[in-house]
Structure formats: C-alpha cells, structure tokens
Design a protein around this motif. Structure first.
Motif, short mmCIF file in Angstrom:
data_model
loop_
_atom_site.label_atom_id
_atom_site.label_comp_id
_atom_site.label_asym_id
_atom_site.label_seq_id
_atom_site.Cartn_x
_atom_site.Cartn_y
_atom_site.Cartn_z
N LYS A 24 -13.09 0.88 -11.76
CA LYS A 24 -13.03 1.47 -10.42
C LYS A 24 -13.20 0.39 -9.36
CE LYS A 24 -15.09 5.05 -7.48
NZ LYS A 24 -15.40 4.18 -6.33
N ARG A 25 -14.18 -0.46 -9.53
CA ARG A 25 -14.43 -1.51 -8.55
C ARG A 25 -13.28 -2.52 -8.51
NH1 ARG A 25 -19.78 -2.15 -6.75
NH2 ARG A 25 -20.56 -0.04 -6.35
N ALA A 26 -12.76 -2.90 -9.67
CA ALA A 26 -11.65 -3.86 -9.71
C ALA A 26 -10.40 -3.27 -9.08
CB ALA A 26 -11.37 -4.27 -11.15
N LEU A 27 -10.15 -1.99 -9.32
CA LEU A 27 -9.00 -1.33 -8.71
C LEU A 27 -9.14 -1.30 -7.20
CD1 LEU A 27 -6.36 0.30 -9.05
CD2 LEU A 27 -7.79 2.35 -9.31
N GLU A 28 -10.34 -1.04 -6.71
CA GLU A 28 -10.57 -1.03 -5.26
C GLU A 28 -10.31 -2.39 -4.64
OE1 GLU A 28 -13.98 2.50 -5.28
OE2 GLU A 28 -14.56 0.38 -5.28
N GLN A 86 -20.10 -9.73 -11.11
CA GLN A 86 -18.93 -10.14 -10.34
C GLN A 86 -18.48 -9.05 -9.37
OE1 GLN A 86 -15.50 -10.98 -12.73
NE2 GLN A 86 -14.35 -11.93 -11.06
N ARG A 87 -18.67 -7.79 -9.76
CA ARG A 87 -18.23 -6.66 -8.94
C ARG A 87 -19.36 -6.10 -8.07
NH1 ARG A 87 -13.82 -8.24 -8.77
NH2 ARG A 87 -12.69 -8.56 -10.71
N GLY A 88 -20.49 -6.82 -8.01
CA GLY A 88 -21.59 -6.37 -7.16
C GLY A 88 -22.36 -5.19 -7.70
N ILE A 89 -22.35 -5.01 -9.02
CA ILE A 89 -23.04 -3.90 -9.67
C ILE A 89 -24.30 -4.42 -10.36
CG2 ILE A 89 -22.88 -2.17 -11.50
CD1 ILE A 89 -19.83 -2.13 -10.99
N LEU A 90 -25.45 -3.81 -10.06
CA LEU A 90 -26.71 -4.17 -10.71
C LEU A 90 -26.88 -3.31 -11.95
CD1 LEU A 90 -28.95 -4.44 -7.52
CD2 LEU A 90 -27.83 -6.30 -8.77
N PHE A 91 -26.24 -3.70 -13.03
CA PHE A 91 -26.14 -2.89 -14.23
C PHE A 91 -27.50 -2.66 -14.88
CE2 PHE A 91 -25.22 -2.26 -18.77
CZ PHE A 91 -24.33 -1.21 -18.68
#
Length: 221
Positions: A24-28, A86-91
């Motif tokens: 989702k983040r990469a597509l955005e 890389q996508r700004g997600i704090l997994f």
C-alpha cells in the motif's frame, strides 16, 4: 477544462499480511511520483478482500500467530522490517489479533456507504493499527471506532459486523477471486483491469505500468 484521464486500480489484500501494508505504501509513492510528472491523470483505488487463513479464530497472541501459523514469516522478518523502515512504518507485533473477516467487512462497508476515500482511510487505519500500534483487527470495539472516524455510524457498523449478509458477501468475493484464478496470493494489484502485479513490488514497477498506459493513450490520439 478537459477532464482527467483515470487509472483504475484494484488491490487484493489481507489485513493480516505485512507485505500488503508495505505494498500500500509503495503504491502510494508510485502514484504520487507519477502525478508529479503527469498532471492530466487521476487514480481510483479500490481495496478487495483476501483470506490468508480463513479458519483463524479471534483474540490470538499476535507474535505467536505469525511465528506458528505463517511459516514464511520468521525467515522474512528482517526483510519486512527493513522495507517497513524504508516506507516510514514502525513495524511491531505487539498485542492480540484474529480473523481478518470483520476488517474486510468494515472496508467494504466504508466503500459502499461513503466511498473510496473513506475505504482508503479505513484500510490505512487497520494496517497501521495492526502492525504499528498493537491493535486487534478482530476487536469489534476498535473496528466500530475506525468506522466512526471514516464517517459511518457506530451502530450501523456493529449491526453489519454482527449480521450474516455482509460477511457472506465478503466470503463470496474472496472465493470468486480464488476460483477464477485471478488471485492466488497477496498482495495482488490489478491496474486498468489488465495489468496484474503480484507479490510485493517497489514503486518503480507500478510507475512503469502507469507509463505504459499513458503511452498507449497517446498512441491512440
């Protein structure tokens, strides 16, 4: 003023899948970068359901679930964390979780009652809550809260989640995608009904598809 050309995208995802959140983040990113260059276009993105584990219960320990039920997860964990950063997600895999069926029902309800923007909000909140903030996608209280913030009435959300009709409709949609051979795994992104991109892909892959669509349109003008 000429109307914008439209690129329609369908994304089959399961809220339980970390790669779907990353996709989702990469597509955005791909959409944003494409629109910076191609001003006469707009996107319509719809989120479709998929079940990685249709028999899953509710109220399960999240970390134990991923370690035991998803054999590929332990080996992929480092890759997931790197891609998330890389996508700004704090997994994170804190808290509890369970079947994604109710989450898909809420997503479909937001699309039906309010529209694609509300659905996108719901999907983002579900992914972020589940993978970053320890929320449980099988928790009706939290789902009702997310629905309210998306513009739905909490009472309506609860009634739909507890009823049989909406869940059966989601089940049929998942089965149709699988039995038709369209979707065997997620994430699965279909662009303009013809370009299918399976598995997690970087933004460049989608931008190449978008550019192919623009080139095809230019050649027909």
């Amino acid at each position: 003023m000429a109307s914008a050309s439209v690129i329609k995208i369908e994304c089959h995802v399961d809220i339980l899948c970390p790669w779907c959140y990353l996709q989702k983040r990469a597509l955005e990113v791909a959409i944003e970068e494409f629109l910076e260059r191609y001003r006469g276009w707009r996107f319509e993105v719809i989120w479709k359901p998929f079940y990685l584990n249709p028999q899953l219960g509710i109220g399960l320990d999240k970390r134990e679930l991923y370690e035991e039920k998803f054999p590929q997860f332990p080996a992929a964990k480092a890759r997931i964390r790197a891609a998330a950063t890389q996508r700004g997600i704090l997994f994170s895999l804190t808290g509890r979780t369970g079947s994604s069926r109710s989450a898909h029902i809420l997503s479909a309800l937001a699309l039906e009652r309010v529209g694609p923007i509300a659905q996108a909000f719901v999907v983002e909140q579900l992914f972020s809550g589940h993978f970053e903030h320890g929320r449980d996608i099988s928790d009706e209280e939290w789902l009702a809260e997310v629905g309210r913030r998306a513009g739905l009435a909490e009472d309506d959300v609860r009634a739909v989640l507890r009823g049989e009709e909406a869940g059966a409709a989601v089940d049929r949609e998942v089965e149709a995608a699988k039995s038709g051979g369209d979707v065997g795994a997620v994430p699965c992104v279909t662009v303009q009904g013809r370009y299918r991109v399976g598995g997690y892909q970087e933004p460049a892959v989608f931008k190449a598809v978008f550019q192919k669509i623009t080139a095809a349109k230019e050649n027909t003008q």
